[in-house]
Design a protein around this motif. Structure first.
Motif, PDB file in Angstrom:
ATOM      1  N   UNK A  93       0.839  -1.207   0.000  1.00 39.76           N
ATOM      2  CA  UNK A  93       0.000   0.000   0.000  1.00 39.76           C
ATOM      3  C   UNK A  93       0.879   1.265   0.000  1.00 39.76           C
ATOM      4  N   UNK A  94       0.404   2.319  -0.662  1.00 36.83           N
ATOM      5  CA  UNK A  94       1.205   3.545  -0.727  1.00 36.83           C
ATOM      6  C   UNK A  94       1.650   4.059   0.639  1.00 36.83           C
ATOM      7  N   UNK A  95       0.812   3.964   1.641  1.00 39.34           N
ATOM      8  CA  UNK A  95       1.161   4.485   2.973  1.00 39.34           C
ATOM      9  C   UNK A  95       2.329   3.739   3.594  1.00 39.34           C
ATOM     10  N   UNK A  96       2.611   2.510   3.106  1.00 35.80           N
ATOM     11  CA  UNK A  96       3.712   1.709   3.632  1.00 35.80           C
ATOM     12  C   UNK A  96       4.969   1.813   2.776  1.00 35.80           C
ATOM     13  N   UNK A  97       4.949   2.684   1.782  1.00 32.14           N
ATOM     14  CA  UNK A  97       6.069   2.841   0.857  1.00 32.14           C
ATOM     15  C   UNK A  97       6.716   4.202   1.083  1.00 32.14           C
ATOM     16  N   UNK A  98       8.002   4.199   1.432  1.00 32.28           N
ATOM     17  CA  UNK A  98       8.709   5.465   1.639  1.00 32.28           C
ATOM     18  C   UNK A  98       9.222   5.986   0.298  1.00 32.28           C
ATOM     19  N   UNK A  99       9.069   7.295   0.085  1.00 31.51           N
ATOM     20  CA  UNK A  99       9.422   7.920  -1.188  1.00 31.51           C
ATOM     21  C   UNK A  99      10.291   9.146  -0.923  1.00 31.51           C
ATOM     22  N   UNK A 100      11.379   9.243  -1.689  1.00 31.39           N
ATOM     23  CA  UNK A 100      12.205  10.444  -1.688  1.00 31.39           C
ATOM     24  C   UNK A 100      11.982  11.128  -3.029  1.00 31.39           C
ATOM     25  N   UNK A 101      11.701  12.416  -3.019  1.00 23.94           N
ATOM     26  CA  UNK A 101      11.487  13.181  -4.249  1.00 23.94           C
ATOM     27  C   UNK A 101      12.698  14.086  -4.444  1.00 23.94           C
ATOM     28  N   UNK A 102      13.323  13.975  -5.613  1.00 25.28           N
ATOM     29  CA  UNK A 102      14.528  14.745  -5.911  1.00 25.28           C
ATOM     30  C   UNK A 102      14.306  15.618  -7.145  1.00 25.28           C
ATOM     31  N   UNK A 103      14.679  16.877  -7.045  1.00 25.96           N
ATOM     32  CA  UNK A 103      14.614  17.787  -8.191  1.00 25.96           C
ATOM     33  C   UNK A 103      15.816  17.489  -9.074  1.00 25.96           C
ATOM     34  N   UNK A 104      15.548  16.845 -10.214  1.00 26.66           N
ATOM     35  CA  UNK A 104      16.616  16.454 -11.133  1.00 26.66           C
ATOM     36  C   UNK A 104      16.492  17.233 -12.436  1.00 26.66           C
ATOM     37  N   UNK A 105      16.230  18.523 -12.311  1.00 28.80           N
ATOM     38  CA  UNK A 105      16.131  19.390 -13.477  1.00 28.80           C
ATOM     39  C   UNK A 105      14.719  19.816 -13.791  1.00 28.80           C
ATOM     40  N   UNK A 106      13.751  19.374 -12.992  1.00 31.01           N
ATOM     41  CA  UNK A 106      12.353  19.713 -13.246  1.00 31.01           C
ATOM     42  C   UNK A 106      11.953  21.073 -12.718  1.00 31.01           C
ATOM     43  N   UNK A 107      12.626  21.528 -11.674  1.00 27.27           N
ATOM     44  CA  UNK A 107      12.281  22.811 -11.076  1.00 27.27           C
ATOM     45  C   UNK A 107      11.293  22.658  -9.943  1.00 27.27           C
ATOM     46  N   UNK A 108      11.191  23.689  -9.127  1.00 28.05           N
ATOM     47  CA  UNK A 108      10.387  23.646  -7.914  1.00 28.05           C
ATOM     48  C   UNK A 108       8.907  23.398  -8.188  1.00 28.05           C
ATOM     49  N   UNK A 109       8.353  24.008  -9.232  1.00 25.42           N
ATOM     50  CA  UNK A 109       6.927  23.840  -9.522  1.00 25.42           C
ATOM     51  C   UNK A 109       6.606  22.392  -9.861  1.00 25.42           C
ATOM     52  N   UNK A 110       7.473  21.738 -10.637  1.00 23.72           N
ATOM     53  CA  UNK A 110       7.234  20.334 -10.987  1.00 23.72           C
ATOM     54  C   UNK A 110       7.419  19.430  -9.777  1.00 23.72           C
TER      55      UNK A 110
END
Length: 183
Positions: A93-110
């Motif tokens: 389930x999504x709640x049991x999955x840890x996610x790191x989000x990294x800006x890899x050229x997309x910019x803050x808005x993305x």
């Protein structure tokens, strides 16, 4: 005798202090001079290897003439697909999955849009940072044993189409989302 003991204890404290400074200097210099031991060296080496492999593939593709169409190949066939519901069922389930989000050229808005999309689905965003590398397309990297979670994310939201094995990122997070300019 009392003065001698004070002098010895004072000198011992100075020796310990100087010794600890020398050890710290030695460790720092070894780290600074040994580039391959740095945490980001493996990711940079993997990126170079991937770029070289891609260049070799591009060169081989350019050298190979396109195939001549035959009667058998005139009708395109769709690639085999897996039912998205099966992928979602196989993932944690999504709640049991840890996610790191990294800006890899997309910019803050993305990055904000990705975080919002992941939170709406119910994922646990544990970190949000800049990446030392850029990607052309938003990519989901999974750590060992977490490919079903990455495939489940792709099935839940079609904007996460590129899924690959972890390439030098932390193993302490289930999946890493590198946000590119395409999201």
């Amino acid at each position: 005798m009392e003065n001698l003991l004070r002098l010895l204890s004072l000198n011992a404290a100075r020796l310990i202090f100087v010794g600890s400074l020398l050890v710290a200097l030695y460790v720092g210099l070894n780290w600074a001079l040994d580039i391959e031991a740095r945490p980001d060296a493996t990711s940079r080496a993997a990126e170079r290897a991937a770029a070289e492999a891609s260049a070799r593939e591009d060169a081989a593709a350019a050298a190979t003439p396109p195939p001549t169409p035959t009667a058998a190949s005139a009708t395109p066939t769709a690639p085999p697909t897996v039912d998205p519901e099966e992928l979602i069922a196989a993932a944690a389930p999504p709640a049991e999955t840890s996610v790191q989000v990294l800006d890899a050229g997309g910019g803050q808005a993305r990055v904000d849009a990705v975080v919002s999309a992941l939170e709406q689905i119910g994922y646990d965003i544990v970190a949000r940072q800049s990446s030392s590398r850029d990607v052309e397309r938003t990519t989901v990297y999974f750590t060992d044993g977490n490919q079903p979670q990455a495939e489940g994310l792709r099935a839940r939201d079609p904007r996460f189409q590129v899924v690959e094995a972890n390439q030098g990122l932390s193993d302490g997070v289930d999946i890493h989302v590198l946000v590119g300019p395409d999201f």
